[in-house]
Design a protein around this motif. Structure first.
Motif, PDB file in Angstrom:
ATOM      1  N   ASP A  66       0.827  -1.209   0.000  1.00  0.00           N
ATOM      2  CA  ASP A  66       0.000   0.000   0.000  1.00  0.00           C
ATOM      3  C   ASP A  66       0.858   1.254   0.000  1.00  0.00           C
ATOM      4  N   GLU A  67       1.875   1.276   0.848  1.00  0.00           N
ATOM      5  CA  GLU A  67       2.765   2.429   0.918  1.00  0.00           C
ATOM      6  C   GLU A  67       3.572   2.577  -0.373  1.00  0.00           C
ATOM      7  N   LEU A  68       3.945   1.448  -0.959  1.00  0.00           N
ATOM      8  CA  LEU A  68       4.712   1.492  -2.203  1.00  0.00           C
ATOM      9  C   LEU A  68       3.871   2.102  -3.319  1.00  0.00           C
ATOM     10  N   ARG A  69       2.604   1.719  -3.382  1.00  0.00           N
ATOM     11  CA  ARG A  69       1.711   2.299  -4.387  1.00  0.00           C
ATOM     12  C   ARG A  69       1.533   3.800  -4.144  1.00  0.00           C
ATOM     13  N   SER A  70       1.467   4.179  -2.886  1.00  0.00           N
ATOM     14  CA  SER A  70       1.303   5.585  -2.557  1.00  0.00           C
ATOM     15  C   SER A  70       2.483   6.418  -3.042  1.00  0.00           C
ATOM     16  N   VAL A  71       3.697   5.925  -2.813  1.00  0.00           N
ATOM     17  CA  VAL A  71       4.897   6.635  -3.276  1.00  0.00           C
ATOM     18  C   VAL A  71       4.911   6.694  -4.805  1.00  0.00           C
ATOM     19  N   ALA A  72       4.517   5.597  -5.446  1.00  0.00           N
ATOM     20  CA  ALA A  72       4.481   5.575  -6.922  1.00  0.00           C
ATOM     21  C   ALA A  72       3.484   6.592  -7.454  1.00  0.00           C
ATOM     22  N   ASP A  73       2.318   6.678  -6.819  1.00  0.00           N
ATOM     23  CA  ASP A  73       1.300   7.652  -7.247  1.00  0.00           C
ATOM     24  C   ASP A  73       1.817   9.077  -7.113  1.00  0.00           C
ATOM     25  N   LEU A  74       2.395   9.376  -5.955  1.00  0.00           N
ATOM     26  CA  LEU A  74       2.886  10.729  -5.702  1.00  0.00           C
ATOM     27  C   LEU A  74       4.015  11.109  -6.662  1.00  0.00           C
ATOM     28  N   THR A  75       4.862  10.148  -6.966  1.00  0.00           N
ATOM     29  CA  THR A  75       5.979  10.412  -7.882  1.00  0.00           C
ATOM     30  C   THR A  75       5.481  10.628  -9.300  1.00  0.00           C
ATOM     31  N   CYS A  76       4.547   9.782  -9.704  1.00  0.00           N
ATOM     32  CA  CYS A  76       4.040   9.861 -11.082  1.00  0.00           C
ATOM     33  C   CYS A  76       3.274  11.159 -11.321  1.00  0.00           C
ATOM     34  N   GLU A  77       2.655  11.693 -10.278  1.00  0.00           N
ATOM     35  CA  GLU A  77       1.921  12.955 -10.393  1.00  0.00           C
ATOM     36  C   GLU A  77       2.836  14.105 -10.822  1.00  0.00           C
ATOM     37  N   LYS A  78       4.127  13.981 -10.528  1.00  0.00           N
ATOM     38  CA  LYS A  78       5.077  15.047 -10.844  1.00  0.00           C
ATOM     39  C   LYS A  78       5.605  14.951 -12.271  1.00  0.00           C
ATOM     40  N   LEU A  79       5.250  13.875 -12.979  1.00  0.00           N
ATOM     41  CA  LEU A  79       5.733  13.674 -14.340  1.00  0.00           C
ATOM     42  C   LEU A  79       4.634  14.009 -15.344  1.00  0.00           C
ATOM     43  N   GLN A  80       5.016  14.503 -16.494  1.00  0.00           N
ATOM     44  CA  GLN A  80       4.044  14.851 -17.520  1.00  0.00           C
ATOM     45  C   GLN A  80       3.554  13.588 -18.233  1.00  0.00           C
ATOM     46  N   ALA A  81       4.461  12.945 -18.929  1.00  0.00           N
ATOM     47  CA  ALA A  81       4.168  11.656 -19.561  1.00  0.00           C
ATOM     48  C   ALA A  81       5.211  10.703 -19.007  1.00  0.00           C
ATOM     49  N   GLY A  82       4.879  10.044 -17.911  1.00  0.00           N
ATOM     50  CA  GLY A  82       5.912   9.295 -17.220  1.00  0.00           C
ATOM     51  C   GLY A  82       5.510   7.937 -16.710  1.00  0.00           C
ATOM     52  N   VAL A  83       6.533   7.163 -16.367  1.00  0.00           N
ATOM     53  CA  VAL A  83       6.381   5.826 -15.806  1.00  0.00           C
ATOM     54  C   VAL A  83       7.280   5.728 -14.581  1.00  0.00           C
ATOM     55  N   VAL A  84       6.733   5.200 -13.513  1.00  0.00           N
ATOM     56  CA  VAL A  84       7.493   5.016 -12.274  1.00  0.00           C
ATOM     57  C   VAL A  84       7.542   3.529 -11.954  1.00  0.00           C
ATOM     58  N   VAL A  85       8.757   3.012 -11.772  1.00  0.00           N
ATOM     59  CA  VAL A  85       8.957   1.600 -11.410  1.00  0.00           C
ATOM     60  C   VAL A  85       9.662   1.572 -10.064  1.00  0.00           C
ATOM     61  N   LEU A  86       8.975   1.066  -9.056  1.00  0.00           N
ATOM     62  CA  LEU A  86       9.534   1.057  -7.705  1.00  0.00           C
ATOM     63  C   LEU A  86       9.603  -0.355  -7.142  1.00  0.00           C
ATOM     64  N   ALA A  87      10.583  -0.546  -6.265  1.00  0.00           N
ATOM     65  CA  ALA A  87      10.745  -1.832  -5.585  1.00  0.00           C
ATOM     66  C   ALA A  87      10.961  -1.579  -4.103  1.00  0.00           C
ATOM     67  N   ALA A  88      10.474  -2.506  -3.293  1.00  0.00           N
ATOM     68  CA  ALA A  88      10.686  -2.445  -1.847  1.00  0.00           C
ATOM     69  C   ALA A  88      10.923  -3.856  -1.347  1.00  0.00           C
ATOM     70  N   VAL A  89      11.839  -3.982  -0.393  1.00  0.00           N
ATOM     71  CA  VAL A  89      12.183  -5.294   0.159  1.00  0.00           C
ATOM     72  C   VAL A  89      11.687  -5.375   1.600  1.00  0.00           C
ATOM     73  N   GLN A  90      11.000  -6.467   1.904  1.00  0.00           N
ATOM     74  CA  GLN A  90      10.546  -6.701   3.273  1.00  0.00           C
ATOM     75  C   GLN A  90      10.556  -8.196   3.547  1.00  0.00           C
ATOM     76  N   ASP A  91      11.217  -8.565   4.644  1.00  0.00           N
ATOM     77  CA  ASP A  91      11.318  -9.976   5.041  1.00  0.00           C
ATOM     78  C   ASP A  91      11.875 -10.848   3.931  1.00  0.00           C
ATOM     79  N   GLY A  92      12.850 -10.323   3.208  1.00  0.00           N
ATOM     80  CA  GLY A  92      13.502 -11.103   2.162  1.00  0.00           C
ATOM     81  C   GLY A  92      12.713 -11.242   0.879  1.00  0.00           C
ATOM     82  N   LYS A  93      11.583 -10.552   0.768  1.00  0.00           N
ATOM     83  CA  LYS A  93      10.759 -10.614  -0.440  1.00  0.00           C
ATOM     84  C   LYS A  93      10.680  -9.238  -1.091  1.00  0.00           C
TER      85      LYS A  93
END
Length: 205
Positions: A112-139
């Motif tokens: 949920d938090e990862l999607r939130s950061v992706a949304d906020l980041t993408c809002e700052k781009l005109q025609a953009g793509v945001v690819v994010l990764a997060a690691v938790q418990d080895g996954k």
């Protein structure tokens, strides 16, 4: 006779047929035992809460209000943290044939938090793509977010994440504007970003 019933404690009441109600109860010694058990539970709760038994409801209400207030504070903290993370990611923007792209890792606790950061980041781009990764418990959690302008130019987040997820030993998919996936190989996150970049470049040719 009725006097032999003694104490009568109703436990439940329900309808069994049209115009017919069923009452379930305990009586006599069983009712006294039932009431003693409930009083013991109330006393145990009062001891835990460090109040008198008659003060238990008010103390519970106060604790619930305190919990609600703390949850609001936690939510506000996560929101500010997400905004800070988005701002930091904007420094790494690249452009491919008119499409801006950001790849990066985010220090977040869940999808949920990862999607939130992706949304906020993408809002700052005109025609953009945001690819994010997060690691938790080895996954690994992966998210791809594409702006509507990027989608109009042929970007498909679901196809990007399908290839990226394979690099981290996982799978996933989604819509043209949003997709998510999981994986078991966090050591291959950079390879996942490279895969995502390759798919994006192919989509904008």
């Amino acid at each position: 006779n009725a006097g032999q019933i003694g104490m009568f404690k109703i436990l439940s009441e329900s309808g069994v047929a049209s115009g017919v109600r069923r009452i379930e109860a305990v009586t006599g010694a069983a009712a006294i035992s039932y009431m003693n058990e409930k009083l013991a539970l109330l006393q145990a709760a009062a001891t835990k809460l460090k109040v008198q038994t008659e003060e238990v409801p008010a103390r519970v209400e106060a604790l619930l209000a305190e919990q609600k207030d703390l949850q609001h504070q936690v939510n506000a903290f996560h929101e500010e943290k997400a905004k800070a993370g988005a701002q930091e990611l904007l420094a790494s923007v690249k452009e491919y044939n008119g499409i801006q792209m950001i790849t990066g890792k985010a220090e977040v606790p869940d999808m949920d938090e990862l999607r939130s950061v992706a949304d906020l980041t993408c809002e700052k781009l005109q025609a953009g793509v945001v690819v994010l990764a997060a690691v938790q418990d080895g996954k690994v959690n992966l998210v791809v977010k594409a702006s509507k302008e990027a989608v109009a130019k042929g970007i498909h987040a679901g196809k990007i994440i399908k290839e990226a997820a394979q690099a981290v030993g996982g799978g996933g998919g989604g819509r043209p504007d949003m997709a998510q996936a999981g994986g078991k190989q966090p050591e291959n996150i950079d390879a996942a970003f490279a895969k995502a970049q390759a798919v994006l470049e192919a989509q904008v040719k």
